[in-house]
Scaffold this active site. Structure first.
Site, PDB file in Angstrom:
ATOM      1  N   GLU A 172      -5.254  -4.982  10.517  1.00 35.17           N
ATOM      2  CA  GLU A 172      -4.952  -3.618  10.684  1.00 35.17           C
ATOM      3  C   GLU A 172      -4.423  -3.075  12.320  1.00 35.17           C
ATOM      4  O   GLU A 172      -5.400  -2.203  11.954  1.00 35.17           O
ATOM      5  CB  GLU A 172      -3.979  -2.981   9.362  1.00 35.17           C
ATOM      6  CG  GLU A 172      -3.849  -3.608   8.732  1.00 35.17           C
ATOM      7  CD  GLU A 172      -3.733  -2.425   7.549  1.00 35.17           C
ATOM      8  OE1 GLU A 172      -2.340  -2.774   6.853  1.00 35.17           O
ATOM      9  OE2 GLU A 172      -3.983  -1.794   7.614  1.00 35.17           O
TER      10      GLU A 172
ATOM     11  N   SER B  17       3.444  -2.322  10.313  1.00 40.00           N
ATOM     12  CA  SER B  17       5.026  -1.581  10.458  1.00 40.00           C
ATOM     13  C   SER B  17       5.476  -3.531   9.952  1.00 40.00           C
ATOM     14  O   SER B  17       6.374  -4.064  10.725  1.00 40.00           O
ATOM     15  CB  SER B  17       4.957  -1.569  11.941  1.00 40.00           C
ATOM     16  OG  SER B  17       4.890  -0.773  12.517  1.00 40.00           O
TER      17      SER B  17
ATOM     18  N   HIS C 137      -9.800   1.460   4.671  1.00 41.38           N
ATOM     19  CA  HIS C 137      -8.025   1.482   5.688  1.00 41.38           C
ATOM     20  C   HIS C 137      -8.149   2.236   6.513  1.00 41.38           C
ATOM     21  O   HIS C 137      -9.207   3.179   6.675  1.00 41.38           O
ATOM     22  CB  HIS C 137      -6.914   2.213   4.047  1.00 41.38           C
ATOM     23  CG  HIS C 137      -5.548   1.765   5.239  1.00 41.38           C
ATOM     24  ND1 HIS C 137      -5.271   3.154   5.742  1.00 41.38           N
ATOM     25  CD2 HIS C 137      -4.461   0.658   4.823  1.00 41.38           C
ATOM     26  CE1 HIS C 137      -4.387   2.930   6.847  1.00 41.38           C
ATOM     27  NE2 HIS C 137      -3.389   1.797   6.073  1.00 41.38           N
TER      28      HIS C 137
ATOM     29  N   ASN D  24       0.866  -1.395  -0.607  1.00 38.75           N
ATOM     30  CA  ASN D  24       0.115  -0.058   0.476  1.00 38.75           C
ATOM     31  C   ASN D  24       1.124   1.423  -0.186  1.00 38.75           C
ATOM     32  O   ASN D  24       1.495   1.784   0.973  1.00 38.75           O
ATOM     33  CB  ASN D  24      -0.830   0.104   1.284  1.00 38.75           C
ATOM     34  CG  ASN D  24      -1.495   1.162   1.622  1.00 38.75           C
ATOM     35  OD1 ASN D  24      -1.832   2.176   0.171  1.00 38.75           O
ATOM     36  ND2 ASN D  24      -2.339   1.326   2.544  1.00 38.75           N
ATOM     37  N   TRP D  25       1.352   1.306  -1.136  1.00 36.75           N
ATOM     38  CA  TRP D  25       1.757   3.120  -0.907  1.00 36.75           C
ATOM     39  C   TRP D  25       1.529   3.881  -0.743  1.00 36.75           C
ATOM     40  O   TRP D  25       2.143   5.027  -1.061  1.00 36.75           O
ATOM     41  CB  TRP D  25       2.161   3.941  -2.770  1.00 36.75           C
ATOM     42  CG  TRP D  25       2.725   2.514  -3.125  1.00 36.75           C
ATOM     43  CD1 TRP D  25       3.185   1.305  -3.256  1.00 36.75           C
ATOM     44  CD2 TRP D  25       3.869   2.546  -4.638  1.00 36.75           C
ATOM     45  NE1 TRP D  25       3.811   0.288  -4.334  1.00 36.75           N
ATOM     46  CE2 TRP D  25       3.895   1.422  -5.303  1.00 36.75           C
ATOM     47  CE3 TRP D  25       3.665   3.761  -5.788  1.00 36.75           C
ATOM     48  CZ2 TRP D  25       4.432   1.082  -6.561  1.00 36.75           C
ATOM     49  CZ3 TRP D  25       4.630   3.291  -6.559  1.00 36.75           C
ATOM     50  CH2 TRP D  25       4.574   2.022  -7.577  1.00 36.75           C
ATOM     51  N   LYS D  26       0.156   4.093  -0.067  1.00 33.10           N
ATOM     52  CA  LYS D  26      -0.600   5.670   0.378  1.00 33.10           C
ATOM     53  C   LYS D  26       0.226   6.615  -0.871  1.00 33.10           C
ATOM     54  O   LYS D  26      -0.130   6.428  -1.823  1.00 33.10           O
ATOM     55  CB  LYS D  26       0.406   5.728   1.440  1.00 33.10           C
ATOM     56  CG  LYS D  26      -0.429   4.387   2.819  1.00 33.10           C
ATOM     57  CD  LYS D  26      -0.114   4.976   4.259  1.00 33.10           C
ATOM     58  CE  LYS D  26      -0.137   3.401   4.616  1.00 33.10           C
ATOM     59  NZ  LYS D  26       0.114   3.490   6.302  1.00 33.10           N
TER      60      LYS D  26
ATOM     61  N   GLY E 296       3.000   2.196  10.670  1.00 30.08           N
ATOM     62  CA  GLY E 296       3.546   3.592  10.417  1.00 30.08           C
ATOM     63  C   GLY E 296       4.393   4.097  12.219  1.00 30.08           C
ATOM     64  O   GLY E 296       4.592   5.256  12.220  1.00 30.08           O
TER      65      GLY E 296
ATOM     66  N   GLY F 297       2.900  -1.521   4.476  1.00 31.82           N
ATOM     67  CA  GLY F 297       2.548   0.378   4.178  1.00 31.82           C
ATOM     68  C   GLY F 297       4.463   0.996   3.858  1.00 31.82           C
ATOM     69  O   GLY F 297       4.668   0.445   2.760  1.00 31.82           O
ATOM     70  N   GLY F 298       5.048   1.571   4.543  1.00 34.51           N
ATOM     71  CA  GLY F 298       6.469   1.855   4.891  1.00 34.51           C
ATOM     72  C   GLY F 298       7.057   0.830   4.396  1.00 34.51           C
ATOM     73  O   GLY F 298       7.711   1.865   3.443  1.00 34.51           O
TER      74      GLY F 298
ATOM     75  N   GLU G 298      -6.574   4.681   7.875  1.00 37.79           N
ATOM     76  CA  GLU G 298      -6.384   6.252   7.385  1.00 37.79           C
ATOM     77  C   GLU G 298      -7.871   6.851   6.522  1.00 37.79           C
ATOM     78  O   GLU G 298      -8.613   7.571   7.044  1.00 37.79           O
ATOM     79  CB  GLU G 298      -5.801   6.564   6.456  1.00 37.79           C
ATOM     80  CG  GLU G 298      -3.871   5.732   7.021  1.00 37.79           C
ATOM     81  CD  GLU G 298      -3.159   5.521   6.592  1.00 37.79           C
ATOM     82  OE1 GLU G 298      -3.049   5.375   6.042  1.00 37.79           O
ATOM     83  OE2 GLU G 298      -1.832   5.553   7.251  1.00 37.79           O
TER      84      GLU G 298
END
Ligand code: PGA
Length: 251
Positions: A168, A214, A96, A9-11, A174, A235-236, A98
């Site tokens: 999640e 993470s 998600h 997930n590049w966000k 993150g 993600g990251g 966010e």
């Protein structure tokens, strides 16, 4: 046997040329590997079409990070499932945390998005998870049950076979603070039981449940070796080809 699914997930990261760069590194890094899992990348909308071109003839599949629940019309700024399909998306992330917290998406809205996406043949990665406060209050299972039941309202047993659930925990996203393999496994098993109660044992057995929060090269193996953890939503660590490839290798 469920096949593991690793999704990135590049966000809101990577403009067009950065996206081209990352995908090129990814495809060349994966080219000579024997991959045992499904790999999905979810770039921002603006890079989807180009990503679709660059992943042709590779094992990588394409997903979007969000979608709206109408086919077309006066919804300024929104993107429909049909539009996502037209640029080669096979998957879409819905719900998600966010989106839930920053953009105030409710379980009801998430349910509408899931239904519309499935109706148009997109596969859905449906995200759920509790906040730190909820975990500390010991209401994780109640929160998860509500998200699952309301998110999957009126979704048929046949449709559930086109879905992935991503657990999640919000406190792990993150933050560098991931759930322990056992904490994650416990919730994954709980989710699988919910699906068994709502649908059937075979639906529950066949459902891919990813962990997200993470996930990094150094913790992926321990998480992915749990019996009910069938992949990762990253993600990251998916923003660097090397670390995403290490996670794919761990699967
Ligand atoms: P993270 O994000 O790996 O950076 O924690 C995961 C996600 O939000 O899907």
């Amino acid at each position: 046997m469920r096949k593991k699914v690793i999704a990135g997930n590049w966000k809101m990261n990577n403009d067009l040329s950065e996206s081209q760069n990352l995908i090129t590194r990814l495809t060349s890094g994966l080219a000579n590997l024997k991959i045992n899992c499904d790999v999905i990348i979810c770039p921002p909308y603006t890079s989807l079409s180009e990503a679709n071109t660059l992943i042709k003839n590779t094992a990588i599949k394409l997903g979007a990070q969000n979608v709206y629940y109408e086919d077309n019309g006066a919804y300024t700024g929104e993107i429909s499932p049909l539009m996502l399909k037209s640029v080669g998306c096979e998957y879409v992330i819905i719900g998600h945390s966010e989106r839930r917290t920053i953009f105030k998406e409710s379980n009801e809205m998430i349910n509408k998005k899931i239904k519309k996406s499935l109706e148009h043949g997109l596969k859905v990665i449906f995200c759920i998870g509790e906040t730190l406060e909820e975990r500390e209050k010991n209401i994780t299972n109640d929160v998860i049950r509500k998200q699952v039941m309301e998110g999957l309202q009126d979704i048929s047993e046949k449709d559930i076979s086109n879905m992935i659930i991503a657990y999640e925990p919000v406190w792990a996203i993150g933050t560098g603070r991931n759930a322990t393999p056992q904490q994650a496994q416990d919730v994954h098993l709980f989710i699988r039981k919910l699906i068994e109660d709502k649908y059937s044992m075979s639906s529950a057995d066949n459902l891919t449940i990813q962990y997200g929060g993470s996930v990094k090269p150094d913790n992926a193996k321990d998480l992915l070796s749990q019996p009910d953890i069938d992949g990762a939503l990253v993600g990251g660590a998916c923003l660097k080809a090397e670390s995403f490839i290490e996670i794919i290798k761990a699967a």
